[in-house]
Scaffold this active site. Sequence first.
Site, PDB file in Angstrom:
ATOM      1  N   SER A   1      -5.482  -5.979 -49.983  1.00  0.00           N
ATOM      2  CA  SER A   1      -6.813  -6.057 -50.570  1.00  0.00           C
ATOM      3  C   SER A   1      -7.290  -4.613 -50.605  1.00  0.00           C
ATOM      4  O   SER A   1      -7.404  -3.964 -49.565  1.00  0.00           O
ATOM      5  CB  SER A   1      -7.730  -6.923 -49.706  1.00  0.00           C
ATOM      6  N   SER A   2      -7.520  -4.100 -51.811  1.00  0.00           N
ATOM      7  CA  SER A   2      -7.810  -2.668 -51.960  1.00  0.00           C
ATOM      8  C   SER A   2      -9.105  -2.302 -51.241  1.00  0.00           C
ATOM      9  O   SER A   2      -9.942  -3.166 -50.941  1.00  0.00           O
ATOM     10  CB  SER A   2      -7.939  -2.317 -53.437  1.00  0.00           C
ATOM     11  N   GLN A   3      -9.271  -0.997 -51.012  1.00  0.00           N
ATOM     12  CA  GLN A   3     -10.497  -0.528 -50.360  1.00  0.00           C
ATOM     13  C   GLN A   3     -11.698  -0.875 -51.238  1.00  0.00           C
ATOM     14  O   GLN A   3     -11.695  -0.563 -52.441  1.00  0.00           O
ATOM     15  CB  GLN A   3     -10.402   0.984 -50.152  1.00  0.00           C
TER      16      GLN A   3
END
Length: 431
Positions: free
Chosen positions: A80-82
Site C-alpha cells: 500500500s503506497s505511502q
Amino acid sequence: QRWTRLPPGSTLIRVRADQLRAAMVVGLVRGGRIHSPAVRRAFRAVPRHVFLPEFSPEDAYRDEPIVTKRDDAGRPISSSSQPAIMGIMLDQLDVRPGHRVLEIGAGTGYNAALMAELVGPTGSVVAVDIDEDLVRGAEEHLMAAGSFSVRLVTGDGALGYPEGAPFDRIVLTVGSWDIQPAWWRQLVPGGRLLLPLSVRGSQLAVALDLVAGPPPGLHSVSVRSCAFVRLRGTGAGPDSSRALGRDGLAVQTADERPADPRAVCALLDAPGPEWPSPVRLAAVDLWDGLGLWLAVQQPDICRLLVSAAASDRAPSLLPVGLDGGTVGLLGSHGLALLVPGSRDGAGFDRRFPVAVRAYGPDGAELAARLAGQLDTWAAAGRPTATDLRLRAYPAGVAPAASSAAVVRKAHSQLVLDWPRNSVPSSPILER
Ligand SMILES: C[S@@+](CC[C@H](N)C(=O)[O-])C[C@H]1O[C@@H](n2cnc3c(N)ncnc32)[C@H](O)[C@@H]1O
C-alpha cells in the site's frame, strides 16, 4: 498488538481509526501533499485500515508505505503506497466526477476506492493486478469498506484493459520502464496518463496529456519524484543494477549499458585524487535534484547503492548521512563519484559537504565533468523533478537537433528539458 486482538469491525477500532485517519489527512494537507478538496474528502471517507487488515490502525494511518507481498528473494512486489505520494498523484491525475478510470496495480484496492469516491456514481473505476491472490484480497477489502463500484481484473496491465476502453484517465501505481502502446490507444483524446516512469535510474511520477499534435504525443503537465515497485509481466523493463558482491553494494547505470561488477570493483580499489565542491547536497538531491539532472543530461550516470543492512560497512565511500548510496559518472576506464566532503555533518539546511573523487585512468576527466555538472545544476537554481518537462513520442518518431535530452525506450522516446532553467526548445520531429 492490542488492536489486532479486537475484531476489525468493533466500535472501538472504528472510532480510533476515524481519529487517526482525520489526523493523517490533516498532516497530508498541511504538508502540501494534497491540494484538491475532492482528494481530501476521498481520503477522509475511505478507511485505509480496512485495506490493511493485517496491520493495526496505528500502522495503517502512518504516512508510510506498507509492504503486503514479497517475492521469493524477499523483495517487495506489492504494497500500500505511502499516503503522501498517493495524495500527490491523485492531485496530478485530476479525476473528475463521471470519469472512466483504469488503474494498473490494484494491490490492496485502497487507491481504487479513493478514485471511486472521486468519479462518483456516474463514473467508473477498473483496477487490474497481475496477481490473482492480490485481486481476491482487494475484492474483500473493497466489500469490507463498502466500496462496491470498483471493477477488479486479474491481468497484465501492460495490455491495459481493452474491454473497458477508452478511459479518461489511466494511472499506474507501479513503476514502469516504458510507455506501452496499449495505454496510448486506450486513452480518450485529451485524456491523461499518470505513471511512475524510470529515467536512467530516477523514477518520476509523470502526468501526461494526450496531445493530437502534430506530431501526436504525450506532454507532461506535472512531474514529481517517486519510488514504486516495478512492473512485472510483459512490460517489465531491463534491470541495470548489478551487485558488486562486496559490502552490500550494487551499481546501477542507464538501462542500455549495465556495468561489469568486476571492472567497477577494480576501479573502486584504486581511488585517485579528490576535489572538494563548494556545493552542498541534501539526501534527496542524490535522487531528485542533482541525481535527476545527471540522469537527464549524462547517459553515463551511475549510482552506487548500498543496502540498509550493509550501510555501516561502506561508510567511507558514501556521503555521510545521504540515504542509501551515491551518484557519479562511469566510463570504461574510469569512474567519478560524489563522496563525503569532510567529516562535518549537515548544517542547519540539512545539506552535507561533498567532494568529487576520481578512480582509474579516465577518472580525472570524468570528475571534471561531474564537478562541472554540479556547478551548472546549482547555478540553474538546483532544479528538481517539479521543474522538468517531459514529452513522449512513439519510438518511430525521431526528434531532430534540439537542446533537449532524448531517452530512447523500446516503444517510446522521451524528450526532456528544464524550461525554467534553460532556453526553451521545441524539438523538430521527423518520421
Ligand atoms: C505499489 S502496489 C499498488 C498499490 C495499490 N494501488 C494500492 O492502493 O494498494 C503495485 C502493484 O502492481 C502490481 N503489478 C505489478 N506488475 C503488474 C502488471 N504487469 N499488471 C498489473 N499489476 C501489476 C503488483 O502486483 C502490485 O500489487
